[in-house]
Scaffold this motif. Structure first.
Motif, PDB file in Angstrom:
ATOM      1  N   TYR A   3       0.828  -1.211   0.000  1.00  0.00           N
ATOM      2  CA  TYR A   3       0.000   0.000   0.000  1.00  0.00           C
ATOM      3  C   TYR A   3       0.863   1.263   0.000  1.00  0.00           C
ATOM      4  O   TYR A   3       1.954   1.284   0.574  1.00  0.00           O
ATOM      5  CB  TYR A   3      -0.920   0.023   1.226  1.00  0.00           C
ATOM      6  CG  TYR A   3      -1.946  -1.082   1.205  1.00  0.00           C
ATOM      7  CD1 TYR A   3      -3.209  -0.892   0.657  1.00  0.00           C
ATOM      8  CD2 TYR A   3      -1.636  -2.345   1.712  1.00  0.00           C
ATOM      9  CE1 TYR A   3      -4.137  -1.916   0.615  1.00  0.00           C
ATOM     10  CE2 TYR A   3      -2.562  -3.378   1.674  1.00  0.00           C
ATOM     11  CZ  TYR A   3      -3.805  -3.157   1.123  1.00  0.00           C
ATOM     12  OH  TYR A   3      -4.727  -4.174   1.069  1.00  0.00           O
ATOM     13  N   THR A   4       0.359   2.315  -0.643  1.00  0.00           N
ATOM     14  CA  THR A   4       1.036   3.597  -0.620  1.00  0.00           C
ATOM     15  C   THR A   4       0.843   4.260   0.737  1.00  0.00           C
ATOM     16  O   THR A   4      -0.114   3.940   1.472  1.00  0.00           O
ATOM     17  CB  THR A   4       0.507   4.515  -1.748  1.00  0.00           C
ATOM     18  OG1 THR A   4       1.348   5.660  -1.848  1.00  0.00           O
ATOM     19  CG2 THR A   4      -0.930   4.938  -1.494  1.00  0.00           C
ATOM     20  N   ALA A  33      -8.939   4.054   2.746  1.00  0.00           N
ATOM     21  CA  ALA A  33      -8.073   4.863   1.889  1.00  0.00           C
ATOM     22  C   ALA A  33      -7.513   6.066   2.624  1.00  0.00           C
ATOM     23  O   ALA A  33      -6.645   6.765   2.100  1.00  0.00           O
ATOM     24  CB  ALA A  33      -8.857   5.331   0.659  1.00  0.00           C
ATOM     25  N   THR A  34      -7.980   6.307   3.844  1.00  0.00           N
ATOM     26  CA  THR A  34      -7.541   7.483   4.599  1.00  0.00           C
ATOM     27  C   THR A  34      -6.903   7.131   5.930  1.00  0.00           C
ATOM     28  O   THR A  34      -6.623   8.009   6.742  1.00  0.00           O
ATOM     29  CB  THR A  34      -8.723   8.418   4.850  1.00  0.00           C
ATOM     30  OG1 THR A  34      -9.769   7.705   5.541  1.00  0.00           O
ATOM     31  CG2 THR A  34      -9.273   8.963   3.528  1.00  0.00           C
ATOM     32  N   SER A  35      -6.674   5.849   6.190  1.00  0.00           N
ATOM     33  CA  SER A  35      -6.005   5.453   7.433  1.00  0.00           C
ATOM     34  C   SER A  35      -5.096   4.263   7.164  1.00  0.00           C
ATOM     35  O   SER A  35      -5.220   3.585   6.144  1.00  0.00           O
ATOM     36  CB  SER A  35      -7.028   5.088   8.515  1.00  0.00           C
ATOM     37  OG  SER A  35      -7.540   3.782   8.301  1.00  0.00           O
ATOM     38  N   GLU A  36      -4.168   4.027   8.079  1.00  0.00           N
ATOM     39  CA  GLU A  36      -3.195   2.947   7.929  1.00  0.00           C
ATOM     40  C   GLU A  36      -3.538   1.742   8.804  1.00  0.00           C
ATOM     41  O   GLU A  36      -2.671   0.925   9.102  1.00  0.00           O
ATOM     42  CB  GLU A  36      -1.797   3.483   8.260  1.00  0.00           C
ATOM     43  CG  GLU A  36      -1.360   4.582   7.281  1.00  0.00           C
ATOM     44  CD  GLU A  36      -0.046   5.230   7.656  1.00  0.00           C
ATOM     45  OE1 GLU A  36       0.346   5.125   8.847  1.00  0.00           O
ATOM     46  OE2 GLU A  36       0.598   5.828   6.772  1.00  0.00           O
ATOM     47  N   ALA A  37      -4.801   1.637   9.167  1.00  0.00           N
ATOM     48  CA  ALA A  37      -5.250   0.504   9.977  1.00  0.00           C
ATOM     49  C   ALA A  37      -5.079  -0.801   9.197  1.00  0.00           C
ATOM     50  O   ALA A  37      -5.314  -0.845   7.990  1.00  0.00           O
ATOM     51  CB  ALA A  37      -6.720   0.688  10.350  1.00  0.00           C
ATOM     52  N   GLY A  38      -4.645  -1.843   9.893  1.00  0.00           N
ATOM     53  CA  GLY A  38      -4.504  -3.154   9.270  1.00  0.00           C
ATOM     54  C   GLY A  38      -3.125  -3.429   8.713  1.00  0.00           C
ATOM     55  O   GLY A  38      -2.915  -4.465   8.070  1.00  0.00           O
TER      56      GLY A  38
END
Length: 344
Positions: A217-218, A226-231
């Motif tokens: 992921y970018t 698409a707006t958080s880095e969860a996971g």
């Protein structure tokens, strides 16, 4: 007696057709089965040698001595009680060898019992060493799956090459998901896995390693949003489209074709322009008689009649202008829909 004489005309064409079908199904080396695919001339080598020697040959089970055909070699390899760890077979001047990944064997997928030659070679077959034509053949077992250059057969990803994916001008690896897909898997399954998360808008690539499948992921995005880095389990600031690979022997990279809105739009239809020699002919086509209301409209707007006469018979003027929009960057590549422009 009568029944037996009638069967001969039916039986002979059936046998003849069967022999023709078998012959046409043979590959360039004469193999007619579907369990294995020809890789090349020589002994089989690992697609991802990782920290092992790139020229290391796989372990093999009890061999089949010559003479044999490739079909007989394949049948010999299919006869073992365990095929889970079998990556393929290869041949030399004297024998047919059924090859196994490290830690497995012809008796069990989790033990090396039954091997007559044992090495540390692991993972799917990726190529061959040098060999002699008509003697040394390497075949990959299709059901094994694993990671190699031609492993992915879909259309959502494109092979970038050996190594980890990285952005243009950077050697930083992209972030990847926490829940990776463990081996055994095919690269088609890896692709479906990455496309199955709630968010694919930040997805830039997938990577296959011997032990797992990674979804990349970018920066600023993740598998959940698409707006958080969860996971994410590995988080970096690598961002933007994939520009290349590290070239390492640990992984193989496939770029996501629809990352960053790269999904191609269907071209808009061009207006139909008639050749000059045909434009006058259309005015001579019979027109339906005008109603009194249309006659009044014609008198007030004479140009409308000129436009009407240029249309072919049966052609209706559209009051709607279609426009193409892109919807979502989801698992279904190329998804589009047509909407009516409310401003026309």
């Amino acid at each position: 007696q009568p029944d037996s004489t009638m069967k001969f005309p039916v039986l002979f064409p059936a046998l003849f057709a069967s022999s023709i079908a078998s012959a046409s199904a043979a590959d360039i080396n004469g193999y007619t089965g579907s369990d294995y695919t020809f890789v090349g001339v020589g002994h089989c080598l690992q697609a991802i040698p990782q920290w092992r020697s790139a020229t290391l040959h796989y372990s093999h089970a009890a061999t089949l001595p010559r003479p044999f055909t490739l079909d007989e070699c394949a049948a010999h390899c299919q006869s073992f009680s365990s095929l889970d760890g079998q990556v393929g077979f290869d041949t030399n001047a004297g024998t047919c060898m059924c090859r196994y990944t490290d830690g497995s064997g012809p008796v069990s997928a989790t033990t090396e019992e039954g091997l007559s030659w044992n090495t540390d070679a692991r993972g799917a077959i990726g190529g061959t060493d040098t060999g002699t034509s008509n003697v040394h053949f390497c075949y990959r077992r299709n059901a094994y799956g694993g990671v190699y250059d031609d492993a992915y057969t879909g259309s959502d990803f494109t092979l970038a090459g050996q190594g980890y994916c990285h952005p243009e001008g950077s050697s930083t690896n992209y972030s990847h998901n926490a829940a990776t897909l463990p081996a055994p898997f095919t690269m088609d399954e890896c692709a479906a896995y990455c496309l199955g998360f709630p968010n694919t808008e930040g997805l830039v690539a997938m990577e296959g390693r011997i032990g797992d499948c990674l979804c990349r992921y970018t920066d600023g995005t993740g598998p959940e949003s698409a707006t958080s880095e969860a996971g994410l389990s590995y988080n970096s600031d690598a961002s933007g489209p994939v520009g290349g690979t590290t070239g390492s022997t640990v992984a193989i990279c496939w770029t996501y074709n629809w990352a960053f809105g790269n999904k191609p739009l269907r071209p808009l239809a061009q207006p139909r322009v008639l050749p000059k020699h045909q434009r006058g002919l259309l005015t001579s086509q019979p027109q339906a008689p005008l109603s009194p209301r249309q006659a009044l409209h014609l008198k007030a707007h004479p140009k409308a009649h000129q436009l009407r006469s240029l249309r072919q018979p049966g052609e209706q003027q559209s009051r709607k202008t279609p426009c193409i929009i892109q919807i979502g960057q989801r698992a279904t590549a190329g998804a589009r829909r047509e909407v009516v422009n409310p401003h026309t």
